[in-house]
Scaffold this motif. Structure first.
Motif, PDB file in Angstrom:
ATOM      1  N   TRP A 368       1.263 -18.948 -26.444  1.00 50.61           N
ATOM      2  CA  TRP A 368       1.878 -19.700 -25.332  1.00 50.61           C
ATOM      3  C   TRP A 368       3.354 -19.960 -25.607  1.00 50.61           C
ATOM      4  CZ3 TRP A 368       3.966 -24.590 -26.038  1.00 50.61           C
ATOM      5  CH2 TRP A 368       4.368 -25.266 -24.880  1.00 50.61           C
ATOM      6  N   LEU A 369       3.689 -20.350 -26.836  1.00 54.82           N
ATOM      7  CA  LEU A 369       5.075 -20.645 -27.194  1.00 54.82           C
ATOM      8  C   LEU A 369       5.946 -19.393 -27.084  1.00 54.82           C
ATOM      9  CD1 LEU A 369       7.287 -22.486 -28.379  1.00 54.82           C
ATOM     10  CD2 LEU A 369       6.403 -21.911 -30.666  1.00 54.82           C
ATOM     11  N   ILE A 370       5.501 -18.303 -27.679  1.00 56.18           N
ATOM     12  CA  ILE A 370       6.308 -17.082 -27.692  1.00 56.18           C
ATOM     13  C   ILE A 370       6.396 -16.467 -26.298  1.00 56.18           C
ATOM     14  CG2 ILE A 370       6.447 -14.756 -28.643  1.00 56.18           C
ATOM     15  CD1 ILE A 370       5.199 -15.919 -31.248  1.00 56.18           C
ATOM     16  N   ASP A 371       5.308 -16.477 -25.550  1.00 53.53           N
ATOM     17  CA  ASP A 371       5.356 -15.987 -24.166  1.00 53.53           C
ATOM     18  C   ASP A 371       6.337 -16.814 -23.339  1.00 53.53           C
ATOM     19  OD1 ASP A 371       3.492 -14.067 -24.759  1.00 53.53           O
ATOM     20  OD2 ASP A 371       1.798 -15.109 -23.820  1.00 53.53           O
ATOM     21  N   GLY A 372       6.376 -18.118 -23.589  1.00 53.26           N
ATOM     22  CA  GLY A 372       7.307 -18.979 -22.867  1.00 53.26           C
ATOM     23  C   GLY A 372       8.750 -18.647 -23.166  1.00 53.26           C
ATOM     24  N   TRP A 373       9.044 -18.234 -24.371  1.00 59.42           N
ATOM     25  CA  TRP A 373      10.417 -17.821 -24.713  1.00 59.42           C
ATOM     26  C   TRP A 373      10.779 -16.520 -23.998  1.00 59.42           C
ATOM     27  CZ3 TRP A 373       9.513 -18.979 -30.565  1.00 59.42           C
ATOM     28  CH2 TRP A 373       9.831 -20.320 -30.825  1.00 59.42           C
ATOM     29  N   HIS A 374       9.836 -15.623 -23.883  1.00 65.30           N
ATOM     30  CA  HIS A 374      10.119 -14.370 -23.159  1.00 65.30           C
ATOM     31  C   HIS A 374      10.478 -14.649 -21.705  1.00 65.30           C
ATOM     32  CE1 HIS A 374       9.294 -11.073 -25.983  1.00 65.30           C
ATOM     33  NE2 HIS A 374       8.366 -11.849 -26.526  1.00 65.30           N
ATOM     34  N   ALA A 375       9.888 -15.687 -21.127  1.00 62.71           N
ATOM     35  CA  ALA A 375      10.145 -16.010 -19.722  1.00 62.71           C
ATOM     36  C   ALA A 375      11.307 -16.991 -19.540  1.00 62.71           C
ATOM     37  CB  ALA A 375       8.887 -16.608 -19.090  1.00 62.71           C
ATOM     38  N   SER A 376      11.841 -17.499 -20.634  1.00 66.60           N
ATOM     39  CA  SER A 376      12.855 -18.546 -20.538  1.00 66.60           C
ATOM     40  C   SER A 376      14.192 -17.996 -20.050  1.00 66.60           C
ATOM     41  CB  SER A 376      13.067 -19.207 -21.905  1.00 66.60           C
ATOM     42  OG  SER A 376      14.130 -20.137 -21.855  1.00 66.60           O
ATOM     43  N   GLN A 377      14.809 -18.738 -19.143  1.00 64.31           N
ATOM     44  CA  GLN A 377      16.169 -18.451 -18.705  1.00 64.31           C
ATOM     45  C   GLN A 377      17.130 -19.547 -19.149  1.00 64.31           C
ATOM     46  OE1 GLN A 377      15.443 -18.020 -14.429  1.00 64.31           O
ATOM     47  NE2 GLN A 377      15.605 -15.806 -14.660  1.00 64.31           N
ATOM     48  N   ALA A 378      16.669 -20.423 -20.046  1.00 60.28           N
ATOM     49  CA  ALA A 378      17.455 -21.574 -20.455  1.00 60.28           C
ATOM     50  C   ALA A 378      18.481 -21.199 -21.522  1.00 60.28           C
ATOM     51  CB  ALA A 378      16.544 -22.671 -20.997  1.00 60.28           C
ATOM     52  N   THR A 379      19.594 -21.904 -21.510  1.00 62.20           N
ATOM     53  CA  THR A 379      20.590 -21.734 -22.571  1.00 62.20           C
ATOM     54  C   THR A 379      20.035 -22.219 -23.904  1.00 62.20           C
ATOM     55  OG1 THR A 379      22.386 -22.041 -20.984  1.00 62.20           O
ATOM     56  CG2 THR A 379      22.912 -22.383 -23.315  1.00 62.20           C
TER      57      THR A 379
END
Length: 542
Positions: A368-379
């Motif tokens: 969940w954590l790593i998948d969330g980083w792949h989808a992140s558009q945050a600075t």
């Protein structure tokens, strides 16, 4: 409840549901309900109390808000006219509570109002999710029941999902042992201009608190004898939250800012790991204790419905976004971890701690954590969690030891997380940490054993609010740890909190400290400040 009566209760609960079924989520939930004679969830079966008959002020534990979303806020309170008594001075009856949300502190511009039921099954706590709100706005809220009105709280919604917000200020706090001192740091934090507070664990401690409040040394009151024992049962945990949340400085901080909370160990039991307790007790006993602790945690925190526990299981890890500037991935490093290697404590690392199968987060949370980083558009990709993430050797020699309770005891798990961040392009990684009762600043290295390796992120470790009592600027281990860990940029042992301001070009961390907590009223100081640049990770003092 005495130790012997508690164990009799445990045996009765185990017989009621059967040992094999007990060791499941639903089994432990049923055992919890049986052992405390409560339904698993709030129901409408209880009679309704005429709130006009509540004779004592019921809002003794204050108000709180949490987990801000762009269009929604979560509001919390708990009715407790006599908070230091079992049942908090209320009968086992439903109570209707009205709430209001306004644009101004005087409530001349109310934007939402409604009512909610305080169920006895949830110890008369109230969780209100107010939806359909404007993003990035400050709001004020209050509750009413009978003739009583709560203190006013201040909260805010998160920025809109695509907002290119230029700044976000947060405070990181942890470890607030009531018996170790006054919550003076919270009094100061209530005056800070921050958007959100991240609580990183050890909101309460399970240890006994004597009649004078330990190091607080109360002279104007004596605490009831039921606080002077370790928390084990649901009633124990509920009472302990009442003791902590009745503190005026903690109430002030909750009323001033929305909180995002996660737990560590002491909300249940010191250094537990998954379903493995610290002490040698049967699994069914610990799981029932964990179920009681998790239920009381949810009842007393500003958490949304998806976090409501079922028995000893509670999905606390979750994701919050603040426009395009920041994504927060809040972790739970207690519920799913492997047992500590080598019996816990500071140990020489070896095959057991370095086993690749060991996990701090569990496989599902890691994905969940790593998948969330792949989808992140945050600075900024910010990870609020519990225990020290960076490598931390105790001495600058080859005979060093590492803490088996921290990520050093789970190096394969840490390596998977860092590789996942790199693969996802989560360049501006910041880990927020509590637990250790000191303030640290770390550069996160691609290879901690090679000081020249690339810096891949930063870690801000917030010291404790009180735990460890007054502390010192340079603890006894200061020289050894600073020499042993070149990536450690700061180490201070006073109490306080950290303020982090995220911007489009850099982030700044300010370490706030107080000189004492065993006496009230200590002034606030800034012990150190650091910045790290977008696209150029690494902490630089300012």
């Amino acid at each position: 409840m005495t130790e012997s009566s508690y164990r009799q209760e445990m045996r009765a609960a185990a017989r009621q549901v059967g040992r094999r079924r007990f060791l499941t989520v639903t089994g432990a939930a049923a055992a919890l309900a049986f052992s405390v004679n409560l339904p698993v969830a709030g129901t409408a079966s209880a009679a309704e109390l005429d709130a006009r008959k509540i004779g004592d002020a019921p809002f003794t534990l204050g108000v709180a808000s949490g987990d801000p979303l762009p269009d929604s806020v979560l509001l919390w309170t708990r009715l407790a006219p006599r908070p230091y008594e079992p049942g908090s001075g209320l009968p086992r009856a439903r109570v209707q509570v009205r709430w209001e949300l306004a644009r101004d502190e005087r409530f001349s511009r109310v934007v939402r109002r409604g009512s909610a039921t305080a169920h006895p099954e949830f110890d008369h706590s109230v969780h209100v999710e107010v939806k359909g709100l404007e993003a990035g706005r400050v709001f004020y809220y209050r509750f009413r029941t009978g003739t009583w009105t709560s203190p006013v709280g201040r909260t805010r919604t998160a920025p809109a999902p695509g907002a290119r917000n230029s700044s976000l200020s947060l405070a990181a706090v942890s470890c607030q042992a009531y018996h170790d001192g006054y919550f003076t740091a919270y009094k100061h934090l209530a005056q800070e201009d921050v958007d959100v507070v991240l609580h990183l664990g050890d909101y309460l401690y399970e240890y006994a608190v004597n009649a004078t409040g330990g190091a607080r040394n109360h002279t104007d009151r004596r605490l009831p004898a039921h606080f002077n024992r370790e928390t084990v049962t649901l009633e124990d945990y509920r009472l302990r939250y009442a003791l902590y949340k009745s503190d005026p400085d903690l109430c002030a901080a909750h009323a001033a800012h929305p909180f995002v909370v996660t737990w560590d160990d002491h909300e249940t039991e010191n250094n537990y790991a998954g379903d493995t307790p610290e002490n040698d007790v049967p699994p069914e006993e610990f799981l029932l204790r964990r179920a009681a602790a998790y239920r009381a945690y949810w009842e007393n925190q500003p958490l949304r419905a998806p976090q409501r526990p079922t028995g000893p299981d509670m999905k606390l890890y979750r994701r919050l976004r603040f426009g395009r500037l920041a994504q927060f991935d809040i972790l739970d490093t207690r519920q799913y971890r492997s047992d500590q290697a080598y019996g816990d404590g500071w140990q020489t690392p070896g095959p057991e701690s370095q086993d690749p199968s060991r996990t701090m987060t569990g496989a599902a949370q890691e994905r969940w954590l790593i998948d969330g980083w792949h989808a992140s558009q945050a600075t900024w990709n910010v990870v609020p969690q519990q225990v020290t993430f960076a490598q931390r050797r105790d001495v600058p020699t080859d005979a060093f030891k590492l803490s088996m309770d921290a990520w050093d005891g789970y190096p394969a798990s840490r390596s998977r997380i860092l590789k996942g961040a790199e693969a996802a392009g989560a360049d501006n990684l910041m880990v927020l940490t509590g637990d250790v009762h000191v303030g640290y600043a770390f550069d996160l290295k691609k290879d901690f054993d090679d000081p020249s390796s690339r810096t891949v992120g930063t870690e801000i470790v917030a010291t404790s609010i009180t735990s460890g009592k007054d502390g010192s600027d340079r603890p006894g281990s200061w020289n050894n740890q600073m020499q042993a860990n070149p990536h450690m940029k700061f180490f201070n042992g006073r109490r306080g909190y950290a303020v982090v301001t995220l911007g489009r070009e850099q982030a700044r961390a300010d370490y706030r400290t107080v000189s004492a907590v065993t006496t009230p009223g200590a002034p606030l100081a800034t012990a150190a400040s650091f910045v790290t640049e977008v696209g150029n990770q690494g902490l630089t003092p300012v």
